[in-house]
Design a protein around this motif. Structure first.
Motif, PDB file in Angstrom:
ATOM      1  N   PRO A  43      43.253 103.816 -34.661  1.00 36.07           N
ATOM      2  CA  PRO A  43      43.516 104.091 -36.071  1.00 36.07           C
ATOM      3  C   PRO A  43      42.785 105.339 -36.582  1.00 36.07           C
ATOM      4  CG  PRO A  43      43.226 101.748 -35.749  1.00 36.07           C
ATOM      5  CD  PRO A  43      42.873 102.398 -34.442  1.00 36.07           C
ATOM      6  N   LYS A  44      41.563 105.588 -36.088  1.00 35.63           N
ATOM      7  CA  LYS A  44      40.841 106.792 -36.489  1.00 35.63           C
ATOM      8  C   LYS A  44      41.598 108.040 -36.040  1.00 35.63           C
ATOM      9  CE  LYS A  44      37.251 109.373 -37.765  1.00 35.63           C
ATOM     10  NZ  LYS A  44      36.952 109.635 -39.199  1.00 35.63           N
ATOM     11  N   ALA A  45      42.121 108.008 -34.811  1.00 36.83           N
ATOM     12  CA  ALA A  45      42.910 109.138 -34.315  1.00 36.83           C
ATOM     13  C   ALA A  45      44.151 109.354 -35.175  1.00 36.83           C
ATOM     14  CB  ALA A  45      43.307 108.907 -32.857  1.00 36.83           C
ATOM     15  N   ALA A  46      44.805 108.245 -35.573  1.00 41.27           N
ATOM     16  CA  ALA A  46      46.001 108.365 -36.414  1.00 41.27           C
ATOM     17  C   ALA A  46      45.651 108.938 -37.783  1.00 41.27           C
ATOM     18  CB  ALA A  46      46.664 107.000 -36.559  1.00 41.27           C
ATOM     19  N   ALA A  47      44.519 108.503 -38.360  1.00 39.38           N
ATOM     20  CA  ALA A  47      44.112 109.022 -39.665  1.00 39.38           C
ATOM     21  C   ALA A  47      43.769 110.509 -39.569  1.00 39.38           C
ATOM     22  CB  ALA A  47      42.914 108.227 -40.185  1.00 39.38           C
ATOM     23  N   MET A  48      43.094 110.904 -38.491  1.00 36.86           N
ATOM     24  CA  MET A  48      42.775 112.322 -38.291  1.00 36.86           C
ATOM     25  C   MET A  48      44.043 113.146 -38.091  1.00 36.86           C
ATOM     26  SD  MET A  48      39.466 111.904 -35.774  1.00 36.86           S
ATOM     27  CE  MET A  48      39.350 113.655 -35.437  1.00 36.86           C
ATOM     28  N   THR A  49      44.991 112.594 -37.347  1.00 35.11           N
ATOM     29  CA  THR A  49      46.264 113.289 -37.127  1.00 35.11           C
ATOM     30  C   THR A  49      46.979 113.532 -38.452  1.00 35.11           C
ATOM     31  OG1 THR A  49      46.514 112.355 -34.910  1.00 35.11           O
ATOM     32  CG2 THR A  49      48.526 113.096 -36.017  1.00 35.11           C
ATOM     33  N   LYS A  50      47.020 112.523 -39.295  1.00 39.18           N
ATOM     34  CA  LYS A  50      47.670 112.661 -40.598  1.00 39.18           C
ATOM     35  C   LYS A  50      46.970 113.716 -41.445  1.00 39.18           C
ATOM     36  CE  LYS A  50      49.131 109.970 -44.655  1.00 39.18           C
ATOM     37  NZ  LYS A  50      49.157 108.611 -45.269  1.00 39.18           N
ATOM     38  N   ALA A  51      45.623 113.716 -41.450  1.00 40.60           N
ATOM     39  CA  ALA A  51      44.873 114.693 -42.228  1.00 40.60           C
ATOM     40  C   ALA A  51      45.098 116.109 -41.702  1.00 40.60           C
ATOM     41  CB  ALA A  51      43.386 114.345 -42.189  1.00 40.60           C
ATOM     42  N   LEU A  52      45.137 116.261 -40.385  1.00 40.84           N
ATOM     43  CA  LEU A  52      45.352 117.578 -39.792  1.00 40.84           C
ATOM     44  C   LEU A  52      46.725 118.120 -40.146  1.00 40.84           C
ATOM     45  CD1 LEU A  52      44.780 119.933 -37.906  1.00 40.84           C
ATOM     46  CD2 LEU A  52      45.361 118.452 -35.968  1.00 40.84           C
ATOM     47  N   ARG A  53      47.743 117.302 -40.003  1.00 38.32           N
ATOM     48  CA  ARG A  53      49.099 117.776 -40.319  1.00 38.32           C
ATOM     49  C   ARG A  53      49.229 118.136 -41.788  1.00 38.32           C
ATOM     50  NH1 ARG A  53      53.114 113.732 -36.860  1.00 38.32           N
ATOM     51  NH2 ARG A  53      52.478 114.447 -34.782  1.00 38.32           N
ATOM     52  N   ALA A 165      34.153 120.698 -35.909  1.00 40.67           N
ATOM     53  CA  ALA A 165      35.606 120.828 -35.786  1.00 40.67           C
ATOM     54  C   ALA A 165      35.940 122.269 -35.410  1.00 40.67           C
ATOM     55  CB  ALA A 165      36.300 120.445 -37.084  1.00 40.67           C
ATOM     56  N   HIS A 166      36.738 122.423 -34.369  1.00 39.53           N
ATOM     57  CA  HIS A 166      37.086 123.758 -33.864  1.00 39.53           C
ATOM     58  C   HIS A 166      38.599 123.890 -33.805  1.00 39.53           C
ATOM     59  CE1 HIS A 166      36.917 127.420 -31.432  1.00 39.53           C
ATOM     60  NE2 HIS A 166      37.769 126.856 -30.581  1.00 39.53           N
ATOM     61  N   ALA A 167      39.129 124.956 -34.378  1.00 35.83           N
ATOM     62  CA  ALA A 167      40.567 125.234 -34.340  1.00 35.83           C
ATOM     63  C   ALA A 167      40.784 126.589 -33.686  1.00 35.83           C
ATOM     64  CB  ALA A 167      41.165 125.228 -35.740  1.00 35.83           C
ATOM     65  N   VAL A 183      50.174 135.570 -34.507  1.00 33.72           N
ATOM     66  CA  VAL A 183      49.563 134.243 -34.545  1.00 33.72           C
ATOM     67  C   VAL A 183      50.064 133.546 -35.807  1.00 33.72           C
ATOM     68  CG1 VAL A 183      47.383 132.970 -34.557  1.00 33.72           C
ATOM     69  CG2 VAL A 183      47.537 135.174 -33.380  1.00 33.72           C
ATOM     70  N   PRO A 184      50.576 132.293 -35.698  1.00 33.61           N
ATOM     71  CA  PRO A 184      51.226 131.660 -36.848  1.00 33.61           C
ATOM     72  C   PRO A 184      50.283 131.242 -37.967  1.00 33.61           C
ATOM     73  CG  PRO A 184      51.124 130.137 -35.014  1.00 33.61           C
ATOM     74  CD  PRO A 184      50.660 131.455 -34.492  1.00 33.61           C
ATOM     75  N   LEU A 185      48.969 131.222 -37.735  1.00 33.96           N
ATOM     76  CA  LEU A 185      48.015 130.827 -38.764  1.00 33.96           C
ATOM     77  C   LEU A 185      47.007 131.939 -39.006  1.00 33.96           C
ATOM     78  CD1 LEU A 185      47.212 127.113 -37.767  1.00 33.96           C
ATOM     79  CD2 LEU A 185      48.932 127.949 -39.383  1.00 33.96           C
ATOM     80  N   THR A 186      46.643 132.135 -40.268  1.00 34.96           N
ATOM     81  CA  THR A 186      45.634 133.114 -40.626  1.00 34.96           C
ATOM     82  C   THR A 186      44.244 132.512 -40.444  1.00 34.96           C
ATOM     83  OG1 THR A 186      45.496 132.433 -42.948  1.00 34.96           O
ATOM     84  CG2 THR A 186      47.221 134.039 -42.369  1.00 34.96           C
ATOM     85  N   ILE A 187      43.225 133.351 -40.533  1.00 34.93           N
ATOM     86  CA  ILE A 187      41.851 132.857 -40.486  1.00 34.93           C
ATOM     87  C   ILE A 187      41.596 131.861 -41.613  1.00 34.93           C
ATOM     88  CG2 ILE A 187      39.449 133.512 -40.906  1.00 34.93           C
ATOM     89  CD1 ILE A 187      40.206 134.002 -38.069  1.00 34.93           C
ATOM     90  N   ASP A 188      42.065 132.162 -42.821  1.00 37.49           N
ATOM     91  CA  ASP A 188      41.863 131.229 -43.940  1.00 37.49           C
ATOM     92  C   ASP A 188      42.601 129.912 -43.708  1.00 37.49           C
ATOM     93  OD1 ASP A 188      40.173 132.924 -45.295  1.00 37.49           O
ATOM     94  OD2 ASP A 188      41.733 133.754 -46.600  1.00 37.49           O
ATOM     95  N   ASP A 189      43.773 129.971 -43.062  1.00 38.27           N
ATOM     96  CA  ASP A 189      44.481 128.734 -42.714  1.00 38.27           C
ATOM     97  C   ASP A 189      43.614 127.879 -41.784  1.00 38.27           C
ATOM     98  OD1 ASP A 189      46.774 129.491 -44.125  1.00 38.27           O
ATOM     99  OD2 ASP A 189      47.739 130.355 -42.360  1.00 38.27           O
ATOM    100  N   LEU A 190      42.992 128.517 -40.801  1.00 39.98           N
ATOM    101  CA  LEU A 190      42.173 127.783 -39.841  1.00 39.98           C
ATOM    102  C   LEU A 190      40.922 127.208 -40.497  1.00 39.98           C
ATOM    103  CD1 LEU A 190      42.459 130.154 -36.743  1.00 39.98           C
ATOM    104  CD2 LEU A 190      43.638 127.993 -37.120  1.00 39.98           C
ATOM    105  N   VAL A 191      40.333 127.956 -41.430  1.00 45.13           N
ATOM    106  CA  VAL A 191      39.174 127.439 -42.162  1.00 45.13           C
ATOM    107  C   VAL A 191      39.569 126.187 -42.949  1.00 45.13           C
ATOM    108  CG1 VAL A 191      37.516 127.911 -44.009  1.00 45.13           C
ATOM    109  CG2 VAL A 191      37.987 129.657 -42.286  1.00 45.13           C
ATOM    110  N   ALA A 192      40.750 126.221 -43.564  1.00 48.00           N
ATOM    111  CA  ALA A 192      41.228 125.040 -44.306  1.00 48.00           C
ATOM    112  C   ALA A 192      41.422 123.854 -43.375  1.00 48.00           C
ATOM    113  CB  ALA A 192      42.530 125.377 -45.026  1.00 48.00           C
ATOM    114  N   VAL A 193      41.880 124.106 -42.145  1.00 50.17           N
ATOM    115  CA  VAL A 193      42.098 123.022 -41.185  1.00 50.17           C
ATOM    116  C   VAL A 193      40.783 122.366 -40.789  1.00 50.17           C
ATOM    117  CG1 VAL A 193      42.728 122.568 -38.774  1.00 50.17           C
ATOM    118  CG2 VAL A 193      44.309 123.815 -40.255  1.00 50.17           C
TER     119      VAL A 193
END
Length: 370
Positions: A43-53, A165-167, A183-193
């Motif tokens: 369940p923790k993995a599922a909650a993290m997956t939802k938050a990441l997406r 957390a590393h992206a 690259v499909p994500l900007t640096i600010d996008d990765l910081v938000a992730v």
């Protein structure tokens, strides 16, 4: 690179370090409930997956791919006493689509009790200090191998609760489509992730959170790939099949590609007294069995329209957590169109009856739409 160098956010910058290569090989079966990491679970993995997406920017899509390449956090392997340096993390990865751009994203999260590392020249471009005492290191760079250049961006967050957390995003789509140059994500996008609260080790798991989807495979001849539109049509069929009052986690109707082609889904039967694993796979261009069999544990028959229905039952001995015998039942339906549906029940005290498995596999809606 030139040294000394100034890096925004760093009071002291240490000289570049020589590169290191390492590999990690694991042999144990992947399970979410690793007692060495009590903070992590299915369940923790599922909650993290939802938050990441949810943290992905608008307009970004996850490419249609197997579970382990669909941005779903995977089990943690190993033990902290041996994996303190290179292990102990859960990771999620996927190919991302953003307009005409595509590339890969990998995110990993771990719990750390070590100090935040110093700023090292060549390892980061900036160190950001956020109001909640989070520190985020960012890096926008490239590397070249055999004349092929790969663009990459990364962000690493050191969070107040000890989470790291590393992206890491690149222009390599990792799905065989090659290097896209963007690259499909900007640096600010990765910081938000990496700073989204739901990724933290201490983030609570909402009550009733289901387990993440399980990986699945197809035990058949290699099948051509199935496109997402066809899989979604089959999903609608699977979601409507009567299941004799069974409770599934998650419900049927979320097929993903298998590594050998075709599409499949594995779910848990959570009905008390009937707990088991149920998997459904659909593959195409499969050979139609020419000879029928009736031997130990296996039978087959041919229907008037030429469809071949095969049943197979096998038993195996499981040692952990205590010695027991488990039974697995499989129904395989191969149609004259060479579409093959395989439904398997096992990994529990009592598999589902053949009649129910055959009712799923024989549903006329599980056919290729032309």
């Amino acid at each position: 690179m030139a040294f000394p160098v100034r890096i925004p956010g760093c009071d002291v910058v240490e000289p570049p370090q020589p590169g290191q290569l390492f590999s990690v090989v694991t042999y144990e079966a992947p399970v979410y409930d690793n007692p060495s990491y009590p903070w992590f679970s299915g369940p923790k993995a599922a909650a993290m997956t939802k938050a990441l997406r949810a943290a992905l920017p608008g307009g970004v899509e996850i490419a249609f791919a197997p579970v382990d390449r669909s941005l779903v956090f995977q089990p943690i392997h190993g033990d902290p006493t041996t994996d303190e340096t290179f292990g102990g993390w859960t990771d999620a990865r996927a190919t991302l689509l953003r307009g005409d751009r595509s590339g890969s994203l990998s995110v990993n999260v771990r719990e750390s009790r070590t100090p935040i590392p110093p700023c090292v020249a060549g390892d980061l471009d900036e160190r950001r200090r956020l109001p909640d005492d989070t520190i985020v290191d960012t890096h926008d760079t490239w590397y070249e191998t055999n004349g092929v250049r790969t663009l990459s961006r990364s962000a690493t967050a050191y969070l107040p609760d000890g989470s790291v957390a590393h992206a890491y995003a690149t222009d390599d789509a990792s799905d065989g489509s090659g290097y896209t140059g963007t690259v499909p994500l900007t640096i600010d996008d990765l910081v938000a992730v990496v700073t989204v609260p739901g990724l933290r080790v201490t983030a609570p798991v909402p009550p009733g959170t289901p387990s993440p989807p399980e990986s699945c495979n197809i035990w058949a001849e290699s099948s051509p790939s199935i496109d997402q539109a066809q899989a979604r049509r089959w999903d609608a069929v699977l979601a409507q099949i009567p299941l004799d009052g069974l409770t599934l986690d998650p419900p049927l109707g979320a097929l993903l590609p298998a590594s050998t082609g075709g599409a499949c889904q594995a779910v848990r039967v959570t009905t008390p007294g009937r707990r088991s694993r149920l998997s459904v796979s659909v593959s195409i261009e499969q050979p139609l069995p020419q000879e029928l069999s009736s031997n130990d544990g296996a039978t087959s028959r041919r229907l008037p329209d030429g469809t071949v229905v095969e049943r197979h039952e096998s038993r195996s001995t499981v040692i952990e957590p205590s010695p027991s015998t488990q039974t697995t039942r499989t129904v395989t339906v191969t149609r004259p169109s060479r579409t093959q549906i395989q439904v398997t029940s096992g990994d529990g005290p009592e598999p589902l009856p053949f009649e129910l498995l055959e009712a799923i596999a024989s549903n006329p809606g599980l056919e290729v739409s032309r």
